[in-house]
Design a protein around this motif. Sequence first.
Motif, PDB file in Angstrom:
ATOM      1  N   PHE A 273       0.832  -1.185   0.000  1.00 16.69           N
ATOM      2  CA  PHE A 273       0.000   0.000   0.000  1.00 16.69           C
ATOM      3  C   PHE A 273       0.878   1.251   0.000  1.00 16.69           C
ATOM      4  O   PHE A 273       1.985   1.246   0.547  1.00 16.69           O
ATOM      5  CB  PHE A 273      -0.873   0.062   1.269  1.00 16.69           C
TER       6      PHE A 273
ATOM      7  N   GLN B  53      -4.759   8.598   2.925  1.00 12.13           N
ATOM      8  CA  GLN B  53      -5.457   7.548   2.186  1.00 12.13           C
ATOM      9  C   GLN B  53      -4.519   6.389   1.866  1.00 12.13           C
ATOM     10  O   GLN B  53      -3.421   6.615   1.343  1.00 12.13           O
ATOM     11  CB  GLN B  53      -6.037   8.105   0.890  1.00 12.13           C
ATOM     12  N   LEU B  54      -4.945   5.187   2.198  1.00 12.72           N
ATOM     13  CA  LEU B  54      -4.195   3.985   1.852  1.00 12.72           C
ATOM     14  C   LEU B  54      -4.627   3.514   0.473  1.00 12.72           C
ATOM     15  O   LEU B  54      -5.797   3.176   0.259  1.00 12.72           O
ATOM     16  CB  LEU B  54      -4.462   2.876   2.877  1.00 12.72           C
TER      17      LEU B  54
ATOM     18  N   ASN C 173      -4.120   0.890  -2.702  1.00  7.15           N
ATOM     19  CA  ASN C 173      -3.597  -0.420  -3.085  1.00  7.15           C
ATOM     20  C   ASN C 173      -2.591  -0.274  -4.215  1.00  7.15           C
ATOM     21  O   ASN C 173      -2.881   0.345  -5.234  1.00  7.15           O
ATOM     22  CB  ASN C 173      -4.731  -1.325  -3.568  1.00  7.15           C
TER      23      ASN C 173
ATOM     24  N   PHE D  15       3.517   0.660   2.917  1.00 10.41           N
ATOM     25  CA  PHE D  15       3.321  -0.445   3.851  1.00 10.41           C
ATOM     26  C   PHE D  15       3.207  -1.758   3.085  1.00 10.41           C
ATOM     27  O   PHE D  15       2.597  -1.813   2.018  1.00 10.41           O
ATOM     28  CB  PHE D  15       2.014  -0.276   4.637  1.00 10.41           C
TER      29      PHE D  15
ATOM     30  N   PHE E 245       0.461  -5.362   9.524  1.00  6.75           N
ATOM     31  CA  PHE E 245       1.172  -4.360   8.745  1.00  6.75           C
ATOM     32  C   PHE E 245       2.584  -4.187   9.275  1.00  6.75           C
ATOM     33  O   PHE E 245       2.824  -4.247  10.486  1.00  6.75           O
ATOM     34  CB  PHE E 245       0.455  -3.008   8.838  1.00  6.75           C
ATOM     35  N   GLY E 246       3.508  -3.936   8.351  1.00  3.24           N
ATOM     36  CA  GLY E 246       4.821  -3.502   8.766  1.00  3.24           C
ATOM     37  C   GLY E 246       4.758  -2.060   9.250  1.00  3.24           C
ATOM     38  O   GLY E 246       3.716  -1.399   9.159  1.00  3.24           O
ATOM     39  N   ALA E 247       5.872  -1.579   9.760  1.00  4.10           N
ATOM     40  CA  ALA E 247       5.921  -0.205  10.281  1.00  4.10           C
ATOM     41  C   ALA E 247       6.009   0.825   9.173  1.00  4.10           C
ATOM     42  O   ALA E 247       5.837   2.017   9.424  1.00  4.10           O
ATOM     43  CB  ALA E 247       7.102  -0.050  11.229  1.00  4.10           C
TER      44      ALA E 247
ATOM     45  N   ARG F   6       8.984   5.461   5.042  1.00  2.00           N
ATOM     46  CA  ARG F   6       8.578   6.841   4.767  1.00  2.00           C
ATOM     47  C   ARG F   6       9.451   7.406   3.670  1.00  2.00           C
ATOM     48  O   ARG F   6      10.656   7.562   3.852  1.00  2.00           O
ATOM     49  CB  ARG F   6       8.680   7.674   6.043  1.00  2.00           C
TER      50      ARG F   6
ATOM     51  N   TYR G   6      -9.781  -0.756  11.505  1.00  2.00           N
ATOM     52  CA  TYR G   6      -8.410  -0.631  11.978  1.00  2.00           C
ATOM     53  C   TYR G   6      -8.258   0.696  12.727  1.00  2.00           C
ATOM     54  O   TYR G   6      -8.966   1.665  12.481  1.00  2.00           O
ATOM     55  CB  TYR G   6      -7.422  -0.598  10.808  1.00  2.00           C
TER      56      TYR G   6
ATOM     57  N   GLN H 270      -5.096   3.460  13.475  1.00  2.00           N
ATOM     58  CA  GLN H 270      -3.741   3.798  13.107  1.00  2.00           C
ATOM     59  C   GLN H 270      -3.267   4.971  13.961  1.00  2.00           C
ATOM     60  O   GLN H 270      -3.802   6.079  13.857  1.00  2.00           O
ATOM     61  CB  GLN H 270      -3.616   4.151  11.626  1.00  2.00           C
TER      62      GLN H 270
ATOM     63  N   GLY I 273       2.482   7.615  13.008  1.00  2.00           N
ATOM     64  CA  GLY I 273       3.784   7.023  12.761  1.00  2.00           C
ATOM     65  C   GLY I 273       3.820   5.510  12.783  1.00  2.00           C
ATOM     66  O   GLY I 273       4.905   4.912  12.731  1.00  2.00           O
ATOM     67  N   GLN I 274       2.665   4.884  12.851  1.00  2.16           N
ATOM     68  CA  GLN I 274       2.608   3.426  12.893  1.00  2.16           C
ATOM     69  C   GLN I 274       1.717   2.884  11.788  1.00  2.16           C
ATOM     70  O   GLN I 274       0.967   3.624  11.148  1.00  2.16           O
ATOM     71  CB  GLN I 274       2.071   2.970  14.248  1.00  2.16           C
ATOM     72  N   GLY I 275       1.812   1.579  11.588  1.00  9.47           N
ATOM     73  CA  GLY I 275       0.921   0.931  10.644  1.00  9.47           C
ATOM     74  C   GLY I 275      -0.437   0.679  11.271  1.00  9.47           C
ATOM     75  O   GLY I 275      -0.585   0.709  12.494  1.00  9.47           O
ATOM     76  N   PRO I 276      -1.451   0.447  10.454  1.00  8.74           N
ATOM     77  CA  PRO I 276      -2.782   0.154  10.998  1.00  8.74           C
ATOM     78  C   PRO I 276      -2.796  -1.134  11.811  1.00  8.74           C
ATOM     79  O   PRO I 276      -2.071  -2.077  11.502  1.00  8.74           O
ATOM     80  CB  PRO I 276      -3.646  -0.001   9.738  1.00  8.74           C
TER      81      PRO I 276
ATOM     82  N   LEU J  33      -5.537  -4.029  13.405  1.00  8.51           N
ATOM     83  CA  LEU J  33      -6.905  -4.503  13.287  1.00  8.51           C
ATOM     84  C   LEU J  33      -7.628  -4.434  14.632  1.00  8.51           C
ATOM     85  O   LEU J  33      -7.115  -4.882  15.652  1.00  8.51           O
ATOM     86  CB  LEU J  33      -6.919  -5.940  12.780  1.00  8.51           C
TER      87      LEU J  33
ATOM     88  N   GLN K 177      -8.757  -7.777  19.379  1.00  7.84           N
ATOM     89  CA  GLN K 177      -8.025  -6.567  19.721  1.00  7.84           C
ATOM     90  C   GLN K 177      -8.939  -5.371  19.935  1.00  7.84           C
ATOM     91  O   GLN K 177      -8.479  -4.238  20.035  1.00  7.84           O
ATOM     92  CB  GLN K 177      -6.988  -6.262  18.634  1.00  7.84           C
TER      93      GLN K 177
ATOM     94  N   LEU L  85      -9.703   3.491  10.470  1.00  5.92           N
ATOM     95  CA  LEU L  85      -9.815   3.099   9.067  1.00  5.92           C
ATOM     96  C   LEU L  85     -10.762   1.925   8.912  1.00  5.92           C
ATOM     97  O   LEU L  85     -10.725   0.979   9.694  1.00  5.92           O
ATOM     98  CB  LEU L  85      -8.447   2.693   8.522  1.00  5.92           C
TER      99      LEU L  85
ATOM    100  N   TYR M  87      -9.386  -3.179   0.518  1.00  7.84           N
ATOM    101  CA  TYR M  87      -9.480  -1.814   0.036  1.00  7.84           C
ATOM    102  C   TYR M  87      -9.885  -0.931   1.215  1.00  7.84           C
ATOM    103  O   TYR M  87     -10.830  -1.261   1.940  1.00  7.84           O
ATOM    104  CB  TYR M  87     -10.514  -1.705  -1.081  1.00  7.84           C
ATOM    105  N   PHE M  88      -9.191   0.199   1.360  1.00  4.75           N
ATOM    106  CA  PHE M  88      -9.393   1.058   2.519  1.00  4.75           C
ATOM    107  C   PHE M  88     -10.179   2.315   2.179  1.00  4.75           C
ATOM    108  O   PHE M  88     -10.070   2.870   1.085  1.00  4.75           O
ATOM    109  CB  PHE M  88      -8.040   1.468   3.108  1.00  4.75           C
ATOM    110  N   GLY M  89     -10.932   2.762   3.168  1.00  9.10           N
ATOM    111  CA  GLY M  89     -11.585   4.048   3.089  1.00  9.10           C
ATOM    112  C   GLY M  89     -10.622   5.149   3.485  1.00  9.10           C
ATOM    113  O   GLY M  89      -9.477   4.889   3.857  1.00  9.10           O
ATOM    114  N   PRO M  90     -11.073   6.409   3.440  1.00 10.33           N
ATOM    115  CA  PRO M  90     -10.198   7.551   3.733  1.00 10.33           C
ATOM    116  C   PRO M  90      -9.890   7.722   5.218  1.00 10.33           C
ATOM    117  O   PRO M  90      -8.978   8.455   5.568  1.00 10.33           O
ATOM    118  CB  PRO M  90     -10.980   8.749   3.201  1.00 10.33           C
TER     119      PRO M  90
END
Lengths: 110, 116
Positions: free
Chosen positions: A35, A42-43, A45, A86, A100-102, A105, B35, B37, B40-43, B45, B59, B91, B106-109
């Motif tokens: 991603f 916004q993520l 794909n 990501f 997810f990985g970190a 950037r 999710y 977020q 500075g980190q990933g999402p 779940l 979680q 998210l 697929y993610f929303g905003p």
Amino acid sequence: GIQVEQSPPDLILQEGANSTLRCNFSDSVNNLQWFHQNPWGQLINLFYIPSGTKQNGRLSATTVATERYSLLYISSSQTTDSGVYFCAVPPNTGGFKTIFGAGTRLFVKA
Amino acid sequence: EAGVVQSPRYKIIEKKQPVAFWCNPISGHNTLYWYRQNLGQGPELLIRYENEEAVDDSQLPKDRFSAERLKGVDSTLKIQPAELGDSAVYLCASSLVLASGTYEQYFGPGTRLTVT
């Protein structure tokens, strides 16, 4: 649980440069996604790539599942490529919980 | 094809107040995810729905968080009462899970929550 490590954590490029981002995972997987999170959050794909190689314009990705890594290649980088990249994988224990990985950037300078 | 829709996009509340987030997944997607977020980190779940059934909520902080997915389409995530540490981006994602086990999310905003 499965561990996902991305490198490098930060990357600054001059516009036009190429780069390779890496994602290592600690267990075998049957799904992997890349991603791009743009500066607005916004993520987006990029690739669904559990194995093999795919290309989409200036981007391509390769996953070698047997060696537990995936690579994302960005060629001729543009300022709009800036953001966080990501990779995300589910554990091989089944289910669909995605880890997810970190992130990496990326900042592309004009 | 419309993507995942979330509302509101931004929310500022005082601690101890309730807040709710809404998500409409991509049409035909049977699986919906929430999710969180942090900066500075990933999402991470919170909860996953398969149709209307919550199949992974391990979680989700159940003392203050709740979620529902009525009729297996839209979903609402609620926090009551909110704490300062809940400030984050929430998210929503959806996917079509196939019998083979393959899926693509697929993610929303997202909804950016600030608790003051």
